[in-house]
Design a protein around this motif. Structure first.
Motif, PDB file in Angstrom:
ATOM      1  N   GLN A   1      36.019   9.326  -1.112  1.00 47.48           N
ATOM      2  CA  GLN A   1      37.339   9.915  -0.931  1.00 47.48           C
ATOM      3  C   GLN A   1      37.262  11.221  -0.159  1.00 47.48           C
ATOM      4  N   ARG A   2      36.277  12.038  -0.482  1.00 47.19           N
ATOM      5  CA  ARG A   2      36.155  13.356   0.147  1.00 47.19           C
ATOM      6  C   ARG A   2      35.830  13.253   1.630  1.00 47.19           C
ATOM      7  N   THR A   3      35.083  12.229   2.012  1.00 48.16           N
ATOM      8  CA  THR A   3      34.612  12.104   3.400  1.00 48.16           C
ATOM      9  C   THR A   3      35.362  11.028   4.183  1.00 48.16           C
ATOM     10  N   HIS A   4      36.350  10.379   3.529  1.00 41.10           N
ATOM     11  CA  HIS A   4      37.117   9.300   4.166  1.00 41.10           C
ATOM     12  C   HIS A   4      36.202   8.162   4.618  1.00 41.10           C
ATOM     13  N   ALA A   5      35.153   7.933   3.849  1.00 43.73           N
ATOM     14  CA  ALA A   5      34.216   6.854   4.148  1.00 43.73           C
ATOM     15  C   ALA A   5      34.623   5.578   3.410  1.00 43.73           C
TER      16      ALA A   5
ATOM     17  N   ALA B   1      27.354  -0.006  -9.496  1.00 46.53           N
ATOM     18  CA  ALA B   1      28.231   0.302 -10.622  1.00 46.53           C
ATOM     19  C   ALA B   1      27.458   0.560 -11.907  1.00 46.53           C
ATOM     20  N   ASP B   2      26.215   0.068 -11.964  1.00 41.75           N
ATOM     21  CA  ASP B   2      25.388   0.251 -13.156  1.00 41.75           C
ATOM     22  C   ASP B   2      24.352   1.356 -12.988  1.00 41.75           C
ATOM     23  N   ASP B   3      24.572   2.247 -12.031  1.00 43.54           N
ATOM     24  CA  ASP B   3      23.629   3.346 -11.798  1.00 43.54           C
ATOM     25  C   ASP B   3      23.570   4.248 -13.027  1.00 43.54           C
ATOM     26  N   ILE B   4      22.378   4.372 -13.616  1.00 43.22           N
ATOM     27  CA  ILE B   4      22.234   5.187 -14.821  1.00 43.22           C
ATOM     28  C   ILE B   4      21.941   6.649 -14.497  1.00 43.22           C
ATOM     29  N   TYR B   5      21.673   6.948 -13.237  1.00 39.86           N
ATOM     30  CA  TYR B   5      21.342   8.314 -12.844  1.00 39.86           C
ATOM     31  C   TYR B   5      22.531   9.054 -12.241  1.00 39.86           C
ATOM     32  N   VAL B   6      23.333   8.337 -11.463  1.00 41.47           N
ATOM     33  CA  VAL B   6      24.507   8.932 -10.818  1.00 41.47           C
ATOM     34  C   VAL B   6      25.651   7.927 -10.968  1.00 41.47           C
ATOM     35  N   THR B   7      26.581   8.224 -11.823  1.00 42.44           N
ATOM     36  CA  THR B   7      27.604   7.259 -12.205  1.00 42.44           C
ATOM     37  C   THR B   7      28.586   6.952 -11.065  1.00 42.44           C
ATOM     38  N   PRO B   8      29.258   5.800 -11.137  1.00 44.64           N
ATOM     39  CA  PRO B   8      30.113   5.348 -10.024  1.00 44.64           C
ATOM     40  C   PRO B   8      31.212   6.321  -9.623  1.00 44.64           C
ATOM     41  N   ASP B   9      31.724   7.104 -10.566  1.00 44.52           N
ATOM     42  CA  ASP B   9      32.799   8.029 -10.211  1.00 44.52           C
ATOM     43  C   ASP B   9      32.338   9.055  -9.184  1.00 44.52           C
ATOM     44  N   VAL B  10      31.045   9.381  -9.196  1.00 43.76           N
ATOM     45  CA  VAL B  10      30.514  10.323  -8.207  1.00 43.76           C
ATOM     46  C   VAL B  10      30.577   9.696  -6.818  1.00 43.76           C
TER      47      VAL B  10
END
Length: 239
Positions: free
Chosen positions: A204-208, A189-198
């Motif tokens: 959601q897109r892959t049903h994972a 959740a604290d990823d500064i390079y790729v934020t959690p919404d990604v």
């Protein structure tokens, strides 16, 4: 049926040592990507497509479908392979990197993608300064090990890889939406390079299944190794 763990940037297969130590299975392999502690094959120019082709060849050579796991750029490569060659994959898990047409590269990536600027940044990417920069995210011991693996070959491959993806992943995006193999998305959740919404979108897109760690940053294979291993064991046991 082996498990293949794919590391990120700037790292090697040793990134996965902590997770592997908590896994029960003994058939895990964590190959070094070309140029990342491994030789660069003749004619290999370190583009994103070449790394995908290399990974596909590695899996095909194993002769059976695999359980595949990726972090950072390894996550991106895993998603591409699963979307192109699902018959090679039994399960997949990935995070801290996504094939997403709406993702905008982080500041460091944009510097690497800029001619001359990227080379200057790479020249400074060594020694105590790099270790001190990595330590808050991965701990001192891991930061020292990571720094020890970074050489001119790796620096050159990083620049070429990022520059091959300067325009993002719009051409790969739709194929990822077709992924239906059982999967888990790991994210800090604290990823500064790729934020959690990604990460949320990828799941959601892959049903994972989404594993969001509220007290972790980008390097969840280091900071959350026991939890990641337990989640992988659950995934592998579900199919």
């Amino acid at each position: 049926m082996p498990a293949v763990f794919v590391h990120g940037v700037p790292d090697t297969g040793s990134e996965w040592d902590a997770v592997r130590s908590h896994c029960k299975r003994a058939d895990i392999v964590a190959p070094n990507l070309p140029g990342f502690g491994a030789p660069v094959p003749p004619g290999f120019t370190a583009t994103k497509d070449e790394y995908v082709d290399w990974l596909i060849d590695e899996i095909v050579a194993m002769g059976v479908p695999v359980d595949i796991v990726g972090h950072d750029w390894g996550s991106i490569l895993v998603q591409r392979v699963v979307s192109l060659r699902p018959e090679l994959i039994r399960t997949w898990a990935a995070g801290a990197g996504s094939i997403d047409r709406d993702y905008v590269w982080h500041d460091l990536a944009q510097m690497w993608q800029t001619p001359e600027v990227g080379e200057q940044v790479m020249e400074a990417m060594s020694g105590p300064a790099l270790i001190d920069g990595l330590e808050p995210m991965v701990g001192r011991e891991r930061a020292v090990e990571m720094e020890s693996h970074i050489d001119d070959v790796m620096r050159d491959c990083i620049l070429k890889l990022y520059r091959s993806a300067k325009d993002g992943f719009g051409d790969w995006h739709d194929a990822v939406d077709t992924i239906r193999r059982p999967g888990v998305v790991f994210w800090g959740a604290d990823d500064i390079y790729v934020t959690p919404d990604v990460g949320e979108r990828l799941a959601q897109r892959t049903h994972a299944r989404l594993e969001m760690y509220p007290d972790s940053g980008h390097w969840w294979p280091i900071t959350k190794a026991p939890q990641v291993a337990a989640s992988l064991e659950e995934l592998w046991g579900s199919v």
